[in-house]
Design a protein around this motif. Structure first.
Motif, PDB file in Angstrom:
ATOM      1  N   GLY A  48       1.023   2.514  -6.695  1.00  0.00           N
ATOM      2  CA  GLY A  48       2.290   3.101  -6.253  1.00  0.00           C
ATOM      3  C   GLY A  48       3.461   2.155  -6.475  1.00  0.00           C
ATOM      4  N   GLU A  58      -0.286  -0.591  10.198  1.00  0.00           N
ATOM      5  CA  GLU A  58      -0.589   0.822  10.462  1.00  0.00           C
ATOM      6  C   GLU A  58      -1.789   0.879  11.395  1.00  0.00           C
ATOM      7  OE1 GLU A  58      -0.394   3.897  10.654  1.00  0.00           O
ATOM      8  OE2 GLU A  58       1.411   4.320   9.543  1.00  0.00           O
ATOM      9  N   LYS A  59      -2.016   2.039  12.000  1.00  0.00           N
ATOM     10  CA  LYS A  59      -3.209   2.207  12.819  1.00  0.00           C
ATOM     11  C   LYS A  59      -4.373   2.599  11.911  1.00  0.00           C
ATOM     12  CE  LYS A  59      -4.584   5.967  12.958  1.00  0.00           C
ATOM     13  NZ  LYS A  59      -4.978   7.139  12.085  1.00  0.00           N
ATOM     14  N   TRP A  87     -12.078   6.159   1.202  1.00  0.00           N
ATOM     15  CA  TRP A  87     -12.176   5.047   2.160  1.00  0.00           C
ATOM     16  C   TRP A  87     -12.480   5.523   3.570  1.00  0.00           C
ATOM     17  CZ3 TRP A  87      -8.877   5.194   6.296  1.00  0.00           C
ATOM     18  CH2 TRP A  87      -7.670   5.915   6.156  1.00  0.00           C
ATOM     19  N   TYR A 114       7.716   7.708  13.752  1.00  0.00           N
ATOM     20  CA  TYR A 114       7.881   6.518  12.901  1.00  0.00           C
ATOM     21  C   TYR A 114       9.247   5.847  13.056  1.00  0.00           C
ATOM     22  CZ  TYR A 114       3.223   6.598  11.082  1.00  0.00           C
ATOM     23  OH  TYR A 114       1.859   6.509  11.002  1.00  0.00           O
ATOM     24  N   ARG A 122      -6.891  -4.462   5.675  1.00  0.00           N
ATOM     25  CA  ARG A 122      -5.684  -4.902   6.393  1.00  0.00           C
ATOM     26  C   ARG A 122      -5.729  -6.401   6.719  1.00  0.00           C
ATOM     27  NH1 ARG A 122      -3.511  -0.368   7.470  1.00  0.00           N
ATOM     28  NH2 ARG A 122      -4.918   0.277   9.112  1.00  0.00           N
ATOM     29  N   CYS A 152       0.315  -0.717   4.925  1.00  0.00           N
ATOM     30  CA  CYS A 152      -0.003   0.723   4.975  1.00  0.00           C
ATOM     31  C   CYS A 152      -1.286   1.073   4.227  1.00  0.00           C
ATOM     32  CB  CYS A 152       1.152   1.521   4.376  1.00  0.00           C
ATOM     33  SG  CYS A 152       2.707   1.231   5.204  1.00  0.00           S
ATOM     34  N   HIS A 154       1.186   5.236  16.342  1.00  0.00           N
ATOM     35  CA  HIS A 154       2.311   6.177  16.213  1.00  0.00           C
ATOM     36  C   HIS A 154       2.264   7.302  17.246  1.00  0.00           C
ATOM     37  CE1 HIS A 154       0.052   9.399  14.112  1.00  0.00           C
ATOM     38  NE2 HIS A 154      -0.637   8.411  13.581  1.00  0.00           N
ATOM     39  N   GLY A 210       0.841  -1.198   0.000  1.00  0.00           N
ATOM     40  CA  GLY A 210       0.000   0.000   0.000  1.00  0.00           C
ATOM     41  C   GLY A 210       0.874   1.245   0.000  1.00  0.00           C
ATOM     42  N   VAL A 211       1.466   1.544  -1.161  1.00  0.00           N
ATOM     43  CA  VAL A 211       2.390   2.689  -1.242  1.00  0.00           C
ATOM     44  C   VAL A 211       1.565   3.952  -1.511  1.00  0.00           C
ATOM     45  CG1 VAL A 211       4.436   3.643  -2.356  1.00  0.00           C
ATOM     46  CG2 VAL A 211       4.224   1.171  -2.035  1.00  0.00           C
ATOM     47  N   GLY A 212       1.089   4.566  -0.429  1.00  0.00           N
ATOM     48  CA  GLY A 212       0.284   5.787  -0.518  1.00  0.00           C
ATOM     49  C   GLY A 212       0.892   6.866   0.355  1.00  0.00           C
ATOM     50  N   LYS A 213       0.025   7.718   0.931  1.00  0.00           N
ATOM     51  CA  LYS A 213       0.507   8.907   1.637  1.00  0.00           C
ATOM     52  C   LYS A 213       1.415   8.569   2.825  1.00  0.00           C
ATOM     53  CE  LYS A 213      -1.043  13.304   3.537  1.00  0.00           C
ATOM     54  NZ  LYS A 213       0.252  13.476   4.144  1.00  0.00           N
ATOM     55  N   GLN A 264     -10.012  11.354   0.154  1.00  0.00           N
ATOM     56  CA  GLN A 264      -9.790   9.974   0.619  1.00  0.00           C
ATOM     57  C   GLN A 264     -11.159   9.338   0.850  1.00  0.00           C
ATOM     58  OE1 GLN A 264      -7.079   9.973   3.999  1.00  0.00           O
ATOM     59  NE2 GLN A 264      -5.365   9.401   2.694  1.00  0.00           N
TER      60      GLN A 264
HETATM   61  P1  NAP Z   1      -4.007   6.333   1.275  1.00  0.00           P
HETATM   62  O1  NAP Z   1      -2.860   7.112   0.740  1.00  0.00           O
HETATM   63  O2  NAP Z   1      -5.385   6.668   0.803  1.00  0.00           O
HETATM   64  O3  NAP Z   1      -3.845   4.765   1.092  1.00  0.00           O
HETATM   65  C1  NAP Z   1      -2.643   4.071   1.153  1.00  0.00           C
HETATM   66  C2  NAP Z   1      -2.561   3.088   0.018  1.00  0.00           C
HETATM   67  O4  NAP Z   1      -3.379   1.960   0.282  1.00  0.00           O
HETATM   68  C3  NAP Z   1      -3.084   3.617  -1.309  1.00  0.00           C
HETATM   69  O5  NAP Z   1      -2.110   4.405  -1.950  1.00  0.00           O
HETATM   70  C4  NAP Z   1      -3.437   2.359  -2.061  1.00  0.00           C
HETATM   71  O6  NAP Z   1      -2.330   1.892  -2.831  1.00  0.00           O
HETATM   72  C5  NAP Z   1      -3.762   1.373  -0.963  1.00  0.00           C
HETATM   73  N1  NAP Z   1      -5.217   1.198  -1.005  1.00  0.00           N
HETATM   74  C6  NAP Z   1      -6.172   2.139  -1.035  1.00  0.00           C
HETATM   75  N2  NAP Z   1      -7.390   1.591  -1.148  1.00  0.00           N
HETATM   76  C7  NAP Z   1      -7.179   0.258  -1.209  1.00  0.00           C
HETATM   77  C8  NAP Z   1      -8.020  -0.840  -1.377  1.00  0.00           C
HETATM   78  N3  NAP Z   1      -9.330  -0.668  -1.550  1.00  0.00           N
HETATM   79  N4  NAP Z   1      -7.483  -2.075  -1.376  1.00  0.00           N
HETATM   80  C9  NAP Z   1      -6.170  -2.247  -1.245  1.00  0.00           C
HETATM   81  N5  NAP Z   1      -5.286  -1.213  -1.119  1.00  0.00           N
HETATM   82  C10 NAP Z   1      -5.802   0.017  -1.099  1.00  0.00           C
HETATM   83  O7  NAP Z   1      -4.054   6.416   2.866  1.00  0.00           O
HETATM   84  P2  NAP Z   1      -2.957   6.850   3.922  1.00  0.00           P
HETATM   85  O8  NAP Z   1      -3.219   8.253   4.315  1.00  0.00           O
HETATM   86  O9  NAP Z   1      -1.584   6.464   3.493  1.00  0.00           O
HETATM   87  O10 NAP Z   1      -3.452   5.944   5.144  1.00  0.00           O
HETATM   88  C11 NAP Z   1      -3.255   4.549   5.175  1.00  0.00           C
HETATM   89  C12 NAP Z   1      -3.285   4.087   6.622  1.00  0.00           C
HETATM   90  O11 NAP Z   1      -2.295   4.810   7.350  1.00  0.00           O
HETATM   91  C13 NAP Z   1      -4.627   4.370   7.322  1.00  0.00           C
HETATM   92  O12 NAP Z   1      -4.956   3.322   8.168  1.00  0.00           O
HETATM   93  C14 NAP Z   1      -4.348   5.649   8.111  1.00  0.00           C
HETATM   94  O13 NAP Z   1      -5.153   5.742   9.280  1.00  0.00           O
HETATM   95  C15 NAP Z   1      -2.880   5.461   8.472  1.00  0.00           C
HETATM   96  N6  NAP Z   1      -2.184   6.719   8.739  1.00  0.00           N
HETATM   97  C16 NAP Z   1      -2.250   7.751   7.850  1.00  0.00           C
HETATM   98  C17 NAP Z   1      -1.644   8.970   8.172  1.00  0.00           C
HETATM   99  C18 NAP Z   1      -1.658  10.157   7.230  1.00  0.00           C
HETATM  100  O14 NAP Z   1      -1.166  11.237   7.619  1.00  0.00           O
HETATM  101  N7  NAP Z   1      -2.148  10.058   6.019  1.00  0.00           N
HETATM  102  C19 NAP Z   1      -0.974   9.108   9.382  1.00  0.00           C
HETATM  103  C20 NAP Z   1      -0.872   8.024  10.219  1.00  0.00           C
HETATM  104  C21 NAP Z   1      -1.487   6.835   9.883  1.00  0.00           C
HETATM  105  P3  NAP Z   1      -2.602   1.230  -4.284  1.00  0.00           P
HETATM  106  O15 NAP Z   1      -3.808   1.880  -4.881  1.00  0.00           O
HETATM  107  O16 NAP Z   1      -1.341   1.532  -5.014  1.00  0.00           O
HETATM  108  O17 NAP Z   1      -2.819  -0.224  -4.014  1.00  0.00           O
END
Ligand code: NAP
Length: 308
Positions: free
Chosen positions: A39, A89-90, A157, A265, A72, A66, A118, A10-13, A155
């Motif tokens: 990603g 991740e949380k 989800w 982190y 998850r 992630c 975190h 899950g290479v996202g934010k 976002q």
């Molecule tokens: P995000 O960028 O929307 O998602 C992360 C990655 O997960 C996406 O780039 C996507 O990669 C994959 N993903 C998305 N929907 C999916 C699906 N339906 N099935 C499988 N993979 C999927 O979210 P994020 O902000 O990084 O958050 C991810 C987790 O980290 C959450 O649990 C959040 O609570 C936690 N977190 C986030 C932050 C923050 O500041 N953003 C801070 C702390 C913790 P692909 O499309 O390439 O597969």
């Protein structure tokens, strides 16, 4: 000792902002592969599914997950079943039962499962815990208010069932509260505000207590523009305690007692390496249990539709 061969899914934010830089600086880990539908990470093997990655790179020893919480369990199950240690991740899952199921699987396989929180590694959290252990708490208030359009633009989800809505940041506050308080607390009343076009709340107002009748309340709101608030304020016999900026600063009666650079982190990866080496898991479900309780006990109020 040779580094733990790690893969990221899950290479996202959050993977880009925090995981990749923290892994790169930690000699206990070597990033060897990534699985993400859109990603990728430069310089390593990339795959579009965890199944293909686990099959083609048998040397992977641990996996960091992630993606959003609704997805998850499936990834964690596959990784544990393939014999890999897992960092989640949380929040660690979309339900309590699925995380308990993963813990049982990790135990059966002799693998480490890490449900990371975190915010517990924010710089002033341990000093706050020590301060609260040294005094009597009269009341505590959590104010966690931020602008969802700024922090979670588009976002989808996060607004879907299991995405937790305002509890996505709110659970960070709960992870701190459940760590710093000397006794367990439980929810007595909650009101959750749902936009009429969404399946997750935009605000929550919660009251907790403990066996001694502690007065604890939490206000979570995603409609805050201007100054953002991530504060925990307590009235204690030793003065007014303010843990501000998401756990970064501790003040007592207005005097700053603790402030250090943020290292959340890097500390999480230090902890993950520790538990892998010790052959242990670290799974505390208390923050997720409070969110579940708020959904179970909370009154629903429908408010204006939310559009990004
Ligand atoms: P995000 O960028 O929307 O998602 C992360 C990655 O997960 C996406 O780039 C996507 O990669 C994959 N993903 C998305 N929907 C999916 C699906 N339906 N099935 C499988 N993979 C999927 O979210 P994020 O902000 O990084 O958050 C991810 C987790 O980290 C959450 O649990 C959040 O609570 C936690 N977190 C986030 C932050 C923050 O500041 N953003 C801070 C702390 C913790 P692909 O499309 O390439 O597969």
């Amino acid at each position: 000792m040779s580094p733990i061969h790690l893969a990221i899914v899950g290479v996202g934010k959050i993977a880009r902002d925090q995981h990749l830089p923290s892994i790169a600086k930690n000699p206990d880990f070597q990033l060897v592969a990534a699985a993400s539908r859109h990603g990728s990470v430069d310089g390593i093997d990339n795959f579009t599914s965890i199944d293909e990655m686990l099959e083609k790179v048998p040397g992977i020893e641990a996996v960091s997950l992630c993606m959003p919480p609704q997805h998850r369990y499936d990834a964690a199950y596959k990784a544990l079943n393939a014999g890999k240690h897992v960092f989640m991740e949380k929040p660690p899952g979309a339900t309590l039962s699925e995380v308990e199921d993963l813990q049982a699987l990790a135990d059966r396989k002799g693998l480490s499962l890490f449900a990371s929180w975190h915010s517990r590694y924010a710089p002033a959290v341990e000093a706050t815990k020590a301060f609260l252990a040294s005094t009597t708490i009269r009341s505590m208030k959590v104010i966690w208010k931020e602008d969802v359009r700024h922090w979670h633009p588009n976002q989808e989800w996060i607004w879907q069932a299991g995405g937790l809505g305002v509890f996505d940041p709110g659970i960070n506050a709960l992870s701190i509260v459940t760590h710093i308080l000397p006794k367990p607390v439980f929810i007595t009343r909650a009101t959750l505000e749902f936009p009429e076009n969404r399946d997750a709340p935009i605000a929550a107002d919660i009251t907790f207590t403990d066996a001694d009748g502690l007065d604890l309340s939490a206000e979570f709101d995603w409609r805050q523009t201007g100054k953002q608030s991530w504060d925990i304020v307590a009235d204690t016999e030793a003065g007014q305690m303010v843990l501000s900026e998401g756990g970064a600063k501790l003040s007592i009666d207005g005097v700053l007692k603790h402030e250090e650079p943020e290292q959340e982190y890097p500390m999480l990866y230090k902890r993950f390496a520790e538990i892998v080496k010790a052959g242990k898991s670290d799974v505390d479900l208390a923050p997720l249990r409070h969110v579940a309780d708020a959904f179970m006990l909370g009154r629903r109020k429908f408010v204006d539709a939310f559009h990004d």
